[in-house]
Scaffold this active site. Sequence first.
Site, PDB file in Angstrom:
ATOM      1  N   CYS A 217       0.829  -1.195   0.000  1.00 36.73           N
ATOM      2  CA  CYS A 217       0.000   0.000   0.000  1.00 36.73           C
ATOM      3  C   CYS A 217       0.872   1.257   0.000  1.00 36.73           C
ATOM      4  O   CYS A 217       2.012   1.238   0.468  1.00 36.73           O
ATOM      5  CB  CYS A 217      -0.907  -0.006   1.222  1.00 36.73           C
TER       6      CYS A 217
ATOM      7  N   ASP B  27       0.418   3.673   1.846  1.00 37.34           N
ATOM      8  CA  ASP B  27       0.333   4.239   3.186  1.00 37.34           C
ATOM      9  C   ASP B  27       1.733   4.638   3.679  1.00 37.34           C
ATOM     10  O   ASP B  27       2.676   3.853   3.596  1.00 37.34           O
ATOM     11  CB  ASP B  27      -0.287   3.213   4.137  1.00 37.34           C
TER      12      ASP B  27
ATOM     13  N   ARG C  64       2.944   4.898   6.505  1.00 39.82           N
ATOM     14  CA  ARG C  64       3.448   4.188   7.687  1.00 39.82           C
ATOM     15  C   ARG C  64       4.051   2.835   7.347  1.00 39.82           C
ATOM     16  O   ARG C  64       4.651   2.187   8.210  1.00 39.82           O
ATOM     17  CB  ARG C  64       2.309   4.008   8.698  1.00 39.82           C
TER      18      ARG C  64
ATOM     19  N   HIS D 155      -1.902  -4.231   5.368  1.00 39.79           N
ATOM     20  CA  HIS D 155      -1.501  -3.711   6.683  1.00 39.79           C
ATOM     21  C   HIS D 155      -2.718  -3.337   7.501  1.00 39.79           C
ATOM     22  O   HIS D 155      -3.850  -3.214   6.976  1.00 39.79           O
ATOM     23  CB  HIS D 155      -0.580  -2.500   6.513  1.00 39.79           C
TER      24      HIS D 155
ATOM     25  N   CYS E  20      -5.820   0.335   7.557  1.00 43.16           N
ATOM     26  CA  CYS E  20      -5.724   0.731   6.147  1.00 43.16           C
ATOM     27  C   CYS E  20      -6.894   1.646   5.779  1.00 43.16           C
ATOM     28  O   CYS E  20      -8.070   1.265   5.915  1.00 43.16           O
ATOM     29  CB  CYS E  20      -5.720  -0.505   5.253  1.00 43.16           C
TER      30      CYS E  20
END
Length: 752
Positions: free
Chosen positions: A583, A585, A587, A641, A644
Site C-alpha cells: 500500500c 500508506d 506508515r 496492513h 488501512c
Amino acid sequence: MNRPRSNKSHAGEHTTAGPPLRFPGTLRFDLPASFVLFLIAVPLSLGVAAATGAPLISGLIASVVGGIVAGLFGGTPLQVSGAATGLIVVTAGLVIKFGWAATAAITLAAGFVQIVLGVTRVARLALSLSPAVVHGMLAGIGISIALGQLVIVLGGHAHPTTLENLSELPAELHGSHFGSVVVGAVAVAVMLMWQRIPRSALVPAPLAAVLAATLTSIALRVDVSTVDLPDAPLADMVFPKVPQGSVGAVALAVVSVALVASMESLLSAVAVDKLHDGPRANLDRELVAQGAANVVSGALGGLPVSGGIIRGSANVAAGARTRASTVLHGVWVLVFVVALGGLLDLIPLAALAGVLLVVGLRLVSRDRVRKLAQHGEIAPYVGTLAGVLVFGLVEGVLIGMAIAVLRSLYRLTHSTVRVDEEPDGWRVSIRGSLVFLGVGRLVRELRRIPLGKRVVLELHIDFMDHAAFEAVDDWRAGYQRLGGQVDVDEVHDTWFGKAIGGKPGLRKTPPSPLPRWFAPWSHWQRTRPGDAPGVVLPTQRGDTDPMILGMHEFERNSAPLVRPFLAELAARGQRPKQLFITCADSRVVPNLITSSGPGDLFCVRNIGNLVPVHGTDDSMGAAIEYAVEVLGVSTIAVCGHSHCGAMGALVNGSTRPGTALNSWLHHADRSLIRFHEPSTTIDRELPVVERLSVANVAQQLDNLLTHPAVREAVASNALRLTGMYFDISAARVYLVNPDRNALEPLRTPAGR
C-alpha cells in the site's frame, strides 16, 4: 492473533574432535597421506634440530611423539605435530644457556603448563592476542631462522641471536665455502621452483630439495658437513636433567616454550580448520594433547613439539580423512630411524639449512602485511618483528602488545573534527569518543571560526567525558557572549544535553546506533530549543521543508556509507529477486520491515495494495510483466496492513461516486465478495477493517494468477506468490494463508 512459538537451539562450545580411527574405511585415503607426511617430516625435523644445535635424533623423536601422541589425542584431527619451527630461536638460546639435557627438562615442564592451560579452557584466550602481534612474531622468527640458516649455507655456524648472525654475514660472504654454497643454493632453488614443475605434488618439496642437494654433493664430491647420527640412535638418547640457574630464568624459559608452542599450535589448528569441511577443532583438547606430546618428547630427549601449518596443509592436500594419517606418519618415522637411519648420514647440513631458509622466509607473508596495513595495524606488526629480531621472542611480543594496546586506546579515545563553512554559517562535525585527550585539538579547531556567526555543532559521538563537556560548553558560552549563535545537534545520543541537565552519561553508547531514518522526521527535526537549556536542534542551511532536511542528513551521514553499494548497483544494473506490492500508506516502509537495502526489492505501491485482473489496468500489468519477464523475480509478495484507509473506505462506502479514488477501489470488489462469503474463516477477533485487509491480500494473490506471465512462471515452479500482513501498532509481520484467509506467524528459519 496467534503468536509464534520461540524455538531456541543452543550450540555446543566445541564440535566433536573428529571420528575415531577406522582403518578399513579410511586406509585408502590416510595411508598415502601418511607417507607424504613422513617424507616431509624427516628432512624438516633434522633441519630444525640442526638449527637449534640439539642432537639430530631429538628432531626425529619430536616427530614420532608429535605424530603418535598429539595425533591420537588432539582436538584437530588433520593437524600434524612435530619439531616446532617457531621455537628454533628460543630452543637454540636454551641449548647454549642450559645445555641440551636441561632444555629437554624445560620442554617437559612446558608440556605440563600447556596441559594446565588446556584443562582450564583458556585456549581461545590465546587467540585473542592481536593478529598483528602474532604475525609480527612469526615474521620475526622466520627472519631469524633464515639469517641463521644463511650463515650455515655460506659455510659457517649459526649463532643464537639475530644480531650475531648479521655480524657474521660479511665474513662468511667474503670467505664462503664453495661446497656448502652450491648444495644450499640447490636446496633453495628446488624449494622455490618445485611447484612449477608438472606433477610435482607427488613428491613433497622439502624431500625433493634434500634429495637434489644430496645428489649434487655426491656428484661434485664437495667437502661439506653431513648429518651425523650415532650407529644406535635410540641407545644414545639424552634424557632430561634439572636445569642449573636461577628459578626466575628457568621459569621464564618454561613459560616461553609453553606459550610460543601453544600459539603456533593453535594458529595452525585454526588455519588447518579452514582447509577442510570435516569436524571443527576443539582447541582446549588440542592444547592438552600438545602438552602431553611435549611431556613425552622432553622425557625422551626430544625437541619441543607443536602443530605446524606446513605439515597440516600437506596432510589435507594429500587427501587425509582422519587422524590415522598423522599417527601413521609418526610410526613411519620411528621405523625409518630404527631400520634405515644410516641413510641420513649422506645428507649435507647445508641442504637442510637451505630448506629451513625458505621455510623461515615464508613465515613473512606479504599478503598479511598488506591486509594489516589496510586496517592500520602495521605499527604493532613492525614493533613485534623488530623486537623479536633485536631483543628476543618474549621481549618482541611484549613490545608488540604494548604498541597494540596504545593503538587501541588511541582509537577508542580519538575523535575527528571537521569544520565547514555553509551559506548560513559554519558547521562543526565531531565523530568518535570525545574525551580529555582530544580537547586540545577540538578547541584549536573551534577557535578558527570567525566571531559573530551561526555555528551548528553536530555531535556524532558515543561518549563524552566531563573535561570534553566543559571545553565545549565554555567555548559555546563564550562564543555566544561575543554575539555568535551556537546550535548543538546531537545525532546519535544526548551526551551534551544530559550533562547540561545535570545527569551526564557514564557509559559509551552501544555500537551501531540506529540511523535517523528509523524514526519519523518529527522525532529529530526541530526548529526551536529542545528540552535541555541551551541546546538547540537547528534548521539545516536555512531550509524548513522536512524532506530537504532529510536529504541534507542523507548526504552528510548515510551517503558515504551506501555509496559503494549504489556505485556497484549502478554499474551492473538492478537484479532484484522479489516484487513487493504494498500500500502507498506512509506508515508502511518496505525496506524497514524486510531489512532490505538498495537493489533487493522491486516495489510497486498503490492505494490498497491492489492487483487489478489482467487487462483492466496497464500500469499494474506492465510492472508485473517487467518484474517476471525482464527481471526474472522468483517471488511476488502482496503486503497489506492494519489501519488501512482504503479498506476503511470500502467498508464505510465513503468515497464519492465519479472520483478517481472511487473508480480505483472498484478493483477491490472481488475482495469484498470474498470477505462476505460464508465459508470465509477470518479471525473474528479482528476488527472488520482488518479482516477485510486480510481477505484483500488473499484475493490479490488470486488476481495475480490472471496475468499470463505470472501463471506460466508459477506453473513451471519458477515463481512463488506470498501474502503478508503488517500490524503497524505491534510492528509485526504475519503471513497470509490464502486458502483459509487467515494469518500465520512468521517462523524462525531452520538454523537461525
